[in-house]
Motif scaffolding. Structure first.
Motif, mmCIF file in Angstrom:
data_model
loop_
_atom_site.group_PDB
_atom_site.id
_atom_site.type_symbol
_atom_site.label_atom_id
_atom_site.label_comp_id
_atom_site.label_asym_id
_atom_site.label_seq_id
_atom_site.Cartn_x
_atom_site.Cartn_y
_atom_site.Cartn_z
ATOM 1 N N PHE A 182 -6.713 19.081 -2.396
ATOM 2 C CA PHE A 182 -6.242 17.681 -3.198
ATOM 3 C C PHE A 182 -7.762 17.436 -3.626
ATOM 4 O O PHE A 182 -7.764 16.431 -4.173
ATOM 5 N N ALA A 183 -8.884 18.162 -3.601
ATOM 6 C CA ALA A 183 -9.937 17.808 -4.104
ATOM 7 C C ALA A 183 -10.355 17.875 -5.467
ATOM 8 O O ALA A 183 -9.687 18.431 -6.286
ATOM 9 N N LYS A 215 0.909 -1.137 0.083
ATOM 10 C CA LYS A 215 -0.019 -0.007 0.063
ATOM 11 C C LYS A 215 0.905 1.285 -0.181
ATOM 12 O O LYS A 215 2.021 1.155 0.311
ATOM 13 N N TYR A 231 -6.350 11.816 5.367
ATOM 14 C CA TYR A 231 -6.317 11.956 3.621
ATOM 15 C C TYR A 231 -6.604 10.517 3.050
ATOM 16 O O TYR A 231 -6.084 9.572 3.522
ATOM 17 N N GLN A 232 -7.659 10.591 2.398
ATOM 18 C CA GLN A 232 -8.115 9.241 1.780
ATOM 19 C C GLN A 232 -8.311 7.940 2.857
ATOM 20 O O GLN A 232 -7.829 6.943 2.478
ATOM 21 N N GLY A 233 -8.803 8.319 3.754
ATOM 22 C CA GLY A 233 -9.048 7.396 4.894
ATOM 23 C C GLY A 233 -7.830 7.000 6.051
ATOM 24 O O GLY A 233 -8.000 6.334 6.957
ATOM 25 N N GLN A 234 -6.718 7.609 5.623
ATOM 26 C CA GLN A 234 -5.474 7.417 6.342
ATOM 27 C C GLN A 234 -5.222 8.480 7.400
ATOM 28 O O GLN A 234 -5.326 9.653 6.800
ATOM 29 N N LEU A 248 -7.235 20.049 3.085
ATOM 30 C CA LEU A 248 -7.867 18.762 2.280
ATOM 31 C C LEU A 248 -8.286 19.450 0.964
ATOM 32 O O LEU A 248 -8.383 18.827 -0.092
ATOM 33 N N HIS A 264 0.357 7.761 3.029
ATOM 34 C CA HIS A 264 0.369 9.187 2.812
ATOM 35 C C HIS A 264 1.076 9.673 4.035
ATOM 36 O O HIS A 264 0.919 9.111 4.985
#
Length: 138
Positions: free
Chosen positions: A137-138, A2, A104-107, A134, A5
């Motif tokens: 990055f959208a 994986k 960020y992205q679930g992390q 954030l 980040h």
């Protein structure tokens, strides 16, 4: 394998600057911290007029949020609710509202801690900074 980040120094400074700008706009004198996902300090600022004790409180709020992956308000609510049996941490100062995880992205990539005004305002400062970060990055 994986991809992991993480916050760079530039990211941490962006978050710090966004929080500082919001605090200035609202005439809040606060201490602001950004920690990595392990709770280690990346950047910190104590604004002119912020009480010296706010520096440590901001760090502890951020660490609490990073280690739990939750806003520190969760623990404040547990304490207020009388559920004190689980409290065995070395310091309770981080268990006040004002610590916010950065996901960020679930992390979990880090957390912010703010101290110096009413606790809901501390949290608001961190939340606004995280939203601005954030949004890049959208």
């Amino acid at each position: 394998m994986k991809t992991k980040h993480y916050l760079t120094l530039s990211d941490a400074e962006f978050l710090l600057d966004a929080a500082h700008q919001y605090a200035m706009q609202n005439s809040f004198n606060v201490s602001i911290t950004v920690v990595d996902e392990t709770g280690n300090l990346l950047v910190m600022k104590r604004m002119d007029g912020a009480a010296p004790m706010t520096a440590n409180l901001a760090i502890e709020k951020a660490r609490c949020s990073a280690m739990s992956r939750c806003p520190s308000k969760l623990f404040e609510d547990i304490i207020k609710g009388g559920q004190m049996g689980f409290l065995t941490m070395e310091t309770f100062s981080g268990m006040l509202e004002g610590g916010e995880p950065i996901l960020y992205q679930g992390q979990l990539v880090g957390a912010m801690g703010v101290s110096g005004v009413k606790s809901f305002q501390d949290a608001e400062i961190a939340q606004v900074a995280i939203e601005r970060f954030l949004a890049k990055f959208a």
